[in-house]
Design a protein around this motif. Sequence first.
Motif, PDB file in Angstrom:
ATOM      1  N   SER A   1      -1.768   2.545  12.819  1.00  0.00           N
ATOM      2  CA  SER A   1      -2.694   2.511  13.955  1.00  0.00           C
ATOM      3  C   SER A   1      -3.632   1.318  13.858  1.00  0.00           C
ATOM      4  O   SER A   1      -3.882   0.632  14.848  1.00  0.00           O
ATOM      5  N   LEU A   2      -4.141   1.070  12.663  1.00  0.00           N
ATOM      6  CA  LEU A   2      -5.071  -0.035  12.457  1.00  0.00           C
ATOM      7  C   LEU A   2      -4.403  -1.379  12.757  1.00  0.00           C
ATOM      8  O   LEU A   2      -4.970  -2.218  13.455  1.00  0.00           O
ATOM      9  N   PHE A   3      -3.204  -1.586  12.246  1.00  0.00           N
ATOM     10  CA  PHE A   3      -2.541  -2.884  12.368  1.00  0.00           C
ATOM     11  C   PHE A   3      -1.796  -3.104  13.675  1.00  0.00           C
ATOM     12  O   PHE A   3      -1.700  -4.233  14.143  1.00  0.00           O
ATOM     13  N   TYR A   4      -1.247  -2.057  14.256  1.00  0.00           N
ATOM     14  CA  TYR A   4      -0.285  -2.272  15.328  1.00  0.00           C
ATOM     15  C   TYR A   4      -0.620  -1.654  16.678  1.00  0.00           C
ATOM     16  O   TYR A   4      -0.169  -2.145  17.704  1.00  0.00           O
ATOM     17  N   LEU A   5      -1.337  -0.569  16.708  1.00  0.00           N
ATOM     18  CA  LEU A   5      -1.544   0.117  17.972  1.00  0.00           C
ATOM     19  C   LEU A   5      -2.806  -0.389  18.663  1.00  0.00           C
ATOM     20  O   LEU A   5      -3.768  -0.791  18.004  1.00  0.00           O
ATOM     21  N   PRO A   6      -2.824  -0.364  19.991  1.00  0.00           N
ATOM     22  CA  PRO A   6      -4.007  -0.868  20.698  1.00  0.00           C
ATOM     23  C   PRO A   6      -5.239  -0.011  20.413  1.00  0.00           C
ATOM     24  O   PRO A   6      -5.132   1.189  20.163  1.00  0.00           O
ATOM     25  N   VAL A   7      -6.368  -0.652  20.465  1.00  0.00           N
ATOM     26  CA  VAL A   7      -7.632   0.038  20.234  1.00  0.00           C
ATOM     27  C   VAL A   7      -7.883   0.993  21.387  1.00  0.00           C
ATOM     28  O   VAL A   7      -7.731   0.637  22.557  1.00  0.00           O
ATOM     29  N   GLN A   8      -8.250   2.211  21.063  1.00  0.00           N
ATOM     30  CA  GLN A   8      -8.577   3.204  22.079  1.00  0.00           C
ATOM     31  C   GLN A   8     -10.089   3.205  22.296  1.00  0.00           C
ATOM     32  O   GLN A   8     -10.844   3.280  21.337  1.00  0.00           O
ATOM     33  N   ALA A   9     -10.481   3.113  23.541  1.00  0.00           N
ATOM     34  CA  ALA A   9     -11.905   3.167  23.847  1.00  0.00           C
ATOM     35  C   ALA A   9     -12.439   4.562  23.531  1.00  0.00           C
ATOM     36  O   ALA A   9     -11.746   5.559  23.710  1.00  0.00           O
ATOM     37  N   ILE A  10     -13.654   4.622  23.058  1.00  0.00           N
ATOM     38  CA  ILE A  10     -14.281   5.908  22.769  1.00  0.00           C
ATOM     39  C   ILE A  10     -14.659   6.561  24.087  1.00  0.00           C
ATOM     40  O   ILE A  10     -15.290   5.945  24.941  1.00  0.00           O
TER      41      ILE A  10
ATOM     42  N   LEU B   1       0.806  -1.221   0.000  1.00  0.00           N
ATOM     43  CA  LEU B   1       0.000   0.000   0.000  1.00  0.00           C
ATOM     44  C   LEU B   1       0.842   1.276   0.000  1.00  0.00           C
ATOM     45  O   LEU B   1       0.409   2.302  -0.530  1.00  0.00           O
ATOM     46  N   PHE B   2       2.023   1.204   0.621  1.00  0.00           N
ATOM     47  CA  PHE B   2       2.817   2.417   0.828  1.00  0.00           C
ATOM     48  C   PHE B   2       4.274   2.204   0.424  1.00  0.00           C
ATOM     49  O   PHE B   2       5.197   2.501   1.182  1.00  0.00           O
ATOM     50  N   LYS B   3       4.474   1.729  -0.770  1.00  0.00           N
ATOM     51  CA  LYS B   3       5.820   1.413  -1.243  1.00  0.00           C
ATOM     52  C   LYS B   3       6.753   2.627  -1.162  1.00  0.00           C
ATOM     53  O   LYS B   3       7.944   2.492  -0.879  1.00  0.00           O
ATOM     54  N   ASN B   4       6.205   3.815  -1.362  1.00  0.00           N
ATOM     55  CA  ASN B   4       7.037   5.026  -1.333  1.00  0.00           C
ATOM     56  C   ASN B   4       7.541   5.364   0.073  1.00  0.00           C
ATOM     57  O   ASN B   4       8.489   6.121   0.223  1.00  0.00           O
ATOM     58  N   GLU B   5       6.945   4.807   1.113  1.00  0.00           N
ATOM     59  CA  GLU B   5       7.387   5.051   2.491  1.00  0.00           C
ATOM     60  C   GLU B   5       8.517   4.101   2.916  1.00  0.00           C
ATOM     61  O   GLU B   5       9.209   4.370   3.901  1.00  0.00           O
ATOM     62  N   ILE B   6       8.700   3.012   2.193  1.00  0.00           N
ATOM     63  CA  ILE B   6       9.618   1.960   2.628  1.00  0.00           C
ATOM     64  C   ILE B   6      11.072   2.425   2.714  1.00  0.00           C
ATOM     65  O   ILE B   6      11.748   2.130   3.709  1.00  0.00           O
TER      66      ILE B   6
ATOM     67  N   LYS C   1      -2.183   8.681   5.684  1.00  0.00           N
ATOM     68  CA  LYS C   1      -2.822   7.374   5.507  1.00  0.00           C
ATOM     69  C   LYS C   1      -1.923   6.256   6.040  1.00  0.00           C
ATOM     70  O   LYS C   1      -2.403   5.255   6.568  1.00  0.00           O
ATOM     71  N   PHE C   2      -0.620   6.429   5.893  1.00  0.00           N
ATOM     72  CA  PHE C   2       0.327   5.457   6.440  1.00  0.00           C
ATOM     73  C   PHE C   2       0.176   5.406   7.962  1.00  0.00           C
ATOM     74  O   PHE C   2       0.125   4.328   8.550  1.00  0.00           O
ATOM     75  N   THR C   3       0.087   6.560   8.573  1.00  0.00           N
ATOM     76  CA  THR C   3      -0.089   6.638  10.021  1.00  0.00           C
ATOM     77  C   THR C   3      -1.365   5.911  10.450  1.00  0.00           C
ATOM     78  O   THR C   3      -1.365   5.169  11.432  1.00  0.00           O
ATOM     79  N   TYR C   4      -2.441   6.102   9.712  1.00  0.00           N
ATOM     80  CA  TYR C   4      -3.697   5.410  10.029  1.00  0.00           C
ATOM     81  C   TYR C   4      -3.559   3.903   9.857  1.00  0.00           C
ATOM     82  O   TYR C   4      -4.095   3.129  10.652  1.00  0.00           O
TER      83      TYR C   4
ATOM     84  N   GLY D   1       5.656   5.309  11.913  1.00  0.00           N
ATOM     85  CA  GLY D   1       4.291   5.674  11.537  1.00  0.00           C
ATOM     86  C   GLY D   1       3.732   6.809  12.368  1.00  0.00           C
ATOM     87  O   GLY D   1       3.019   7.670  11.871  1.00  0.00           O
ATOM     88  N   THR D   2       4.081   6.838  13.637  1.00  0.00           N
ATOM     89  CA  THR D   2       3.574   7.864  14.544  1.00  0.00           C
ATOM     90  C   THR D   2       4.291   9.206  14.377  1.00  0.00           C
ATOM     91  O   THR D   2       3.653  10.251  14.408  1.00  0.00           O
ATOM     92  N   TYR D   3       5.610   9.164  14.156  1.00  0.00           N
ATOM     93  CA  TYR D   3       6.390  10.403  14.203  1.00  0.00           C
ATOM     94  C   TYR D   3       7.041  10.836  12.893  1.00  0.00           C
ATOM     95  O   TYR D   3       7.391  12.009  12.754  1.00  0.00           O
TER      96      TYR D   3
END
Length: 182
Positions: free
Chosen positions: A119-128, A19-24, A113-116, A105-107
């Motif tokens: 977050s989707l794949f690696y970071l813990p789910v944040q409760a609403i 999805l993000f080959k340019n970030e690699i 979109k890479f950051t998102y 991804g965070t910093y």
Amino acid sequence: MKTIDQLTNVDKAKIIFDLFKNEIPAFLEYTQTMADKVTNEQDALKANWSNPFLSYHQWLTLSEQANSIIKRQGKSLVKSSNLFSEQLFGGYLALFTNHCLEQYGTYKAQSPKFTYAISLFYLPVQAIDETSYNYLVLELHGGPEHATIVTDEDGNNRLFENRYDAEAEAADCQDGLIVEIR
């Protein structure tokens, strides 16, 4: 296709690559910088090490392995999603490379979109935090085209500060629907 919970570290890394080959290239450079930091700042890192699951020496070994793979494979890692994901995200090495991916991804990521994706794949789910919402209750009266906002005795729209009160009001309606408002 696997569900997100069935994806392995290698699967996730391959998807990120595709999805993000340019970030690699920037991610690989960042990973080398992180590995160099682990090597060059040993005294400070050892003194502050607080991970109960992994010793500093194990972290150092993983960082050296990642750095070695990036140096040895070079540009091939940027060309092949299979090589990238299998070499860097297989086995215990994924502990270090996933950490680098989360930090990058965070910093450092160039694309929001890479950051998102990270977050989707690696970071813990944040409760609403429900305290940040207000709620309206709609009375549907036979369909959405006939919906009206529930009002008080004076005809003012009712706005609820917690979901519990909104649910109680919706239960009193013929056909109530709760709408969250930020």
